[in-house]
Design an enzyme around this catalytic site. Structure first.
Site, PDB file in Angstrom:
ATOM      1  N   ALA A  74     -30.037  28.977  12.412  1.00 56.44           N
ATOM      2  CA  ALA A  74     -30.018  27.790  11.573  1.00 56.44           C
ATOM      3  C   ALA A  74     -31.451  27.324  11.378  1.00 56.44           C
ATOM      4  CB  ALA A  74     -29.194  26.681  12.230  1.00 56.44           C
ATOM      5  N   MET A  75     -31.645  26.397  10.440  1.00 60.00           N
ATOM      6  CA  MET A  75     -32.995  25.905  10.157  1.00 60.00           C
ATOM      7  C   MET A  75     -32.946  24.416   9.890  1.00 60.00           C
ATOM      8  SD  MET A  75     -36.196  26.299   9.820  1.00 60.00           S
ATOM      9  CE  MET A  75     -37.246  24.908   9.417  1.00 60.00           C
ATOM     10  N   ASN A  95     -34.537  22.100   8.319  1.00 64.55           N
ATOM     11  CA  ASN A  95     -35.115  21.386   7.164  1.00 64.55           C
ATOM     12  C   ASN A  95     -34.654  19.932   7.154  1.00 64.55           C
ATOM     13  OD1 ASN A  95     -35.806  24.082   6.133  1.00 64.55           O
ATOM     14  ND2 ASN A  95     -33.614  24.216   5.724  1.00 64.55           N
ATOM     15  N   GLU A 130     -30.219  21.508  15.862  1.00 62.00           N
ATOM     16  CA  GLU A 130     -30.877  21.207  14.584  1.00 62.00           C
ATOM     17  C   GLU A 130     -31.051  19.701  14.395  1.00 62.00           C
ATOM     18  OE1 GLU A 130     -32.256  23.701  13.336  1.00 62.00           O
ATOM     19  OE2 GLU A 130     -31.099  25.108  14.562  1.00 62.00           O
TER      20      GLU A 130
HETATM   21 ZN   LIG Z   1     -35.053  25.092  16.690  1.00 61.53          ZN
END
Ligand SMILES: [Zn+2]
Length: 871
Positions: A273-274, A276, A309
């Site tokens: 996952a990212m 942002n 996240e």
């Molecule tokens: Zn991370």
């Protein structure tokens, strides 16, 4: 290695106005960026920005003087490929001051999953494509010219042109949408201005998606997006996200900084996952939970990734590391907070016990190599950046945080973090800023205590010689490889965490003798929060083993004791028989985390000794060890059973099946026989394929791996064909990976070849290629063929995966299960040819793995044979 210059040293951006017009059919885009900021440093005749594979079609610079603005005449602009730069050369000398730079450019949407890239999916049997971005670590430069360094924070006004009637998402809410002149199918979306943030956090996604929505207590709108058929499976992640955000708002005492938080499941995604800011992207497996078909471990994984996240929205996004050297500040914290937050939301999941196995033990293994790196790691070249997204930054980072958390206590730790986040909001920090904040809050010497743990590689093995009236402690750096170049006499401040009142709080010297009348039952690292290993003299170890048998040690202490003895045997500090004798005391073990350690010990003996007679003679011993748990757990979930029992069942049945426990193997085979291959199902059941077949067979989703794995291990062509048909019909990523593990688990050379031949076809998604290769390498029958496939498909791998973290782990996948030193020349010959900065550490780690594993085999093979013969 050449050191790449930081561009932030010559230009400090303040604001970007970025207009992008992607063309999904042509797989290209055009854009305009207006960058305002300050030139700093010495006067010079050029301004330099990052760009990669862009074509700059026009450039325009205005200098803002005290009295008036002036257009800067440009001589030329040079694309500097090897530095990822565009250099704008002016006709005159440019002095420090304020400038506005306008650039127009074109670029390509690439199949590789970074920069701007497509994700493919099926929508009612039609082909759909989403367009998404992945900018961490240094891929924003593939989409627009910028100063692409974490320290170069700025605000962004983004506008994006995309098809009308499709979802379009970026970091901030939509400000305005207008139709595009002469293009009736398109709409231009302007987004609200972002906070002051790093380029790697900018993101957008558009395409056919739907969403679920909820609100936090503070009124932040949270949405989970997915492709239409998957949207309903985002409910669990949405619930977790709202609870997490409420928890963090409270814990950090800083409200979530944006007006909305979107989480998007992408059908193609390189990592997990990212984070942002406000536009978090996930691999489908990390966000989707199908209550009927998702296993408990996969569901827990979703909760953890979401918590991870969301931590970054504060740790990483609000306060960011100054440079990649301190990546661990982002990743160590986000990893540690997964456990804190999920433990808060699901108190019965025993997250901290799992932490010991999944983070600490993993980090201790990786950090026992000579070619590890310090948590704070020098990063010179951009290509090195991706190599540090590893177990050291994540798991060791989290483990040293765990240690300081216990050293300070929960309250001072929290106070210090709040202070740190408030003081550095919208700014960048280094590791020392964190220690200072924690020191300020606790008045304890955090800098001195922690510096050794984050600035130097490795960790100590503390040996305790326990006598009736005294204890002698000594520490030495722990290495697996007897051939490792030992670094001088490094010393760590080791928290003793002992149960004896006479012990000092930390061991600060190489060795120490302590007189004590309380040496009975003496144990170090009580509760396991210290990042080190411990061994004891033989008689004392027997005493501790007795406490395991009598049920006097808590799971974390049982786990630590066995893990430490196991690893000490691997390194040659003790021999494997000591670990195996200790293991005999774990016959009544019922804790899932401890069983992970047991499974690890048995698994590494099998892999490293790599001897058929050992494998066979181990089987009765293992069947006996698991028998009580097989009986207790069975194949059906038991009403009101604990989370840990649910997680334990597949482990136990997996071990039992692999050691040929007849009643387990026959049930697994029966389940498999009763499962319908997709072609047997009516069309109404065919989508989404195996989800329907699972229900038909009445199999608990947690146990699919055991069933498929047994079918592969004991089966042939018919089983292969059925597994493959199920794989190809499934759109469910957890299921596809389970089937991938089985398809790569056959022993027949022709079936191994068929599995390998699938990798570069459309049957395997690019995001899953690394699994296919890693699993194939771990199948002892397939190792040689896999090596042949990888070396002969190297160009394909590099072209398609060259930007993935997993590509750079290839040397490790290749030898993780290898204890045969005769393979070394071939390994060195091949990887020597393709070596680059991004490969260097993995390459050296690979050599070390072969060396220490073969050294262990040489030392202990005879002992292992004798032990299992006698038992
Ligand atoms: Zn991370």
């Amino acid at each position: 290695m050449k050191k790449v210059k930081r561009l932030y040293d010559q230009f400090k951006p303040i604001h970007y106005q970025l207009d992008l017009v992607p063309d999904r059919e042509a797989m290209t885009f055009t854009g305009t960026v207006i960058i305002s900021g300050n030139k700093v440093g010495r006067p010079s005749k050029r301004l330099t920005f990052h760009q990669k594979d862009l074509k700059i079609t026009s450039a325009h610079i205005v200098s803002h003087g005290k009295q008036s603005d002036a257009v800067v005449e440009l001589d030329r602009n040079n694309h500097h490929g090897s530095f990822d730069e565009v250099r704008l050369h002016a006709a005159q000398v440019l002095f420090p001051g304020k400038y506005t730079v306008t650039l127009t450019f074109t670029g390509t949407i690439t199949r590789a999953m970074n920069g701007m890239y497509p994700c493919f999916f099926k929508d009612d049997d039609a082909d759909g494509t989403l367009i998404a971005t992945q900018f961490e670590s240094h891929h924003a430069r593939e989409v627009f010219p910028c100063i692409d360094e974490p320290e170069a924070k700025a605000t962004f006004d983004l506008s994006l042109t995309s098809p009308i009637n499709e979802a379009v998402i970026a970091n901030t809410p939509v400000k305005n949408q207008t139709t595009v002149k002469n293009s009736p199918g398109l709409i231009k979306t302007e987004f609200e201005r972002t906070p002051h943030m790093s380029t790697y956090l900018l993101a957008f996604v558009y395409g056919k998606m739907e969403y679920l929505e909820a609100k936090t207590k503070a009124g932040v709108v949270v949405r989970t997006y997915a492709t239409p058929e998957n949207t309903k499976y985002t409910k669990f992640a949405l619930d977790v996200a709202v609870k997490c955000l409420d928890f963090y708002n409270e814990y950090f005492d800083i409200p979530y900084p944006l007006a909305k938080c979107d989480m998007i499941a992408l059908p193609d995604f390189a990592s997990g996952a990212m984070e942002n800011w406000g536009c978090i992207t996930y691999r489908e497996q990390a966000l989707l939970v199908d209550p009927e078909n998702t296993s408990m471990s996969a569901q827990q994984y979703v909760a953890m990734v979401v918590a991870h996240e969301l931590t970054h929205q504060w740790f990483g996004n609000l306060v960011t590391m100054q440079w990649w050297t301190d990546l661990w500040l982002n990743e160590g914290f986000a990893t540690w907070f997964e456990y804190l937050a999920v433990d808060h939301i699901f108190p019965k999941w025993k997250m901290w016990t799992q932490f010991a196995v999944d983070e600490q033990q993993q980090a201790l293994k990786l950090d026992a190599l000579e070619h590890t790196h310090p948590v704070e790691v020098a990063v010179n070249h951009p290509d090195e950046i991706r190599t540090i997204f590893d177990g050291i930054s994540y798991s060791k980072g989290a483990s040293v945080i765990h240690m300081v958390y216990h050293y300070l206590g929960a309250d001072d730790f929290q106070t210090g973090l709040r202070y740190y986040l408030k003081k550095h909001s919208y700014k960048n920090t280094t590791t020392l800023d964190l220690w200072d904040a924690l020191e300020e809050a606790s008045k304890k010497p955090v800098r001195t205590f922690m510096h050794a743990w984050t600035s130097q590689s490795g960790y100590p093995l503390v040996h305790a010689e326990v006598a009736r009236d005294h204890v002698t402690l000594s520490q030495n750096r722990f290495y697996f490889n007897p051939k490792a170049k030992k670094s001088g006499s490094v010393v760590w401040p080791v928290p003793t965490l002992s149960n004896s009142i006479d012990m000092p709080e930390t061991l600060d010297t190489h060795d120490v003798r302590i007189d004590t009348k309380h040496s009975e039952n003496f144990k170090l690292n009580h509760g396991g929060s210290g990042f080190y290993r411990t061994t004891y003299n033989a008689s004392h170890l027997q005493q501790l083993a007795g406490r395991v048998r009598s049920g006097h040690l808590e799971p974390l202490d049982r786990l630590g004791l066995l893990a430490d003895m196991t690893e000490a045997a691997k390194s040659g500090f003790t021999d494997v028989v000591e670990a195996l004798n200790l293991l005999k005391s774990y016959k009544n073990e019922d804790d899932n985390a401890v069983w992970d350690v047991i499974a690890g010990l048995l698994g590494s003996i099998k892999v490293v000794m790599d001897d058929e007679s050992v494998r066979d003679s181990m089987k009765p011993f293992i069947r006996d060890l698991v028998a009580a748990q097989v009986k207790r757990l069975g194949w059906e979930p038991i009403a009101h059973e604990s989370h840990f029992d649910r997680l334990l069942r597949p482990t136990i049945l997996g071990i039992a099946a692999a050691s040929d426990t007849p009643e387990v193997v026959s049930v697994a085979k029966e389940f498999f026989a009763n499962m319908h291959a997709p072609e047997d199902l009516g069309t109404e059941l065919r989508t989404p394929g195996p989800r329907a077949s699972l229900r038909n067979a009445g199999l608990d989703p947690d146990l699919r791996g055991v069933v498929y794995g047994t079918a592969a291990r004991t089966g042939g062509e018919a089983e292969f064909n059925k597994l493959l048909a199920m794989h190809n019909a499934s759109t469910f990523s957890e299921e596809r990976l389970n089937l991938c593990a089985a398809l790569t688990g056959f022993e027949q050379p022709e079936l191994i070849a068929r599995a390998l031949a699938l990798i570069d076809t459309d049957d395997v998604r690019l995001q899953d290629v690394a699994y296919w290769i890693a699993y194939s390498f771990s199948n002892r029958h397939a190792r040689k063929q896999t090596w042949g496939w990888v070396t002969s498909h190297w160009d394909w791998l590099e072209k398609n995966m060259g930007n993935d973290l997993s590509f750079y782990r290839m040397p490790i996948y290749a030898v993780r299960s290898c204890s045969d030193e005769s393979f070394l020349p071939e390994y060195k010959k091949f990887f020597g040819k393709v070596l680059s900065p991004a490969f260097e550490r993995a390459y050296n780690q690979g050599i070390e793995m072969i060396e220490w594993q073969s050294a262990w085999k040489k030392r202990d093979l005879k002992l292992v044979k004798a032990f299992f013969k006698a038992s």
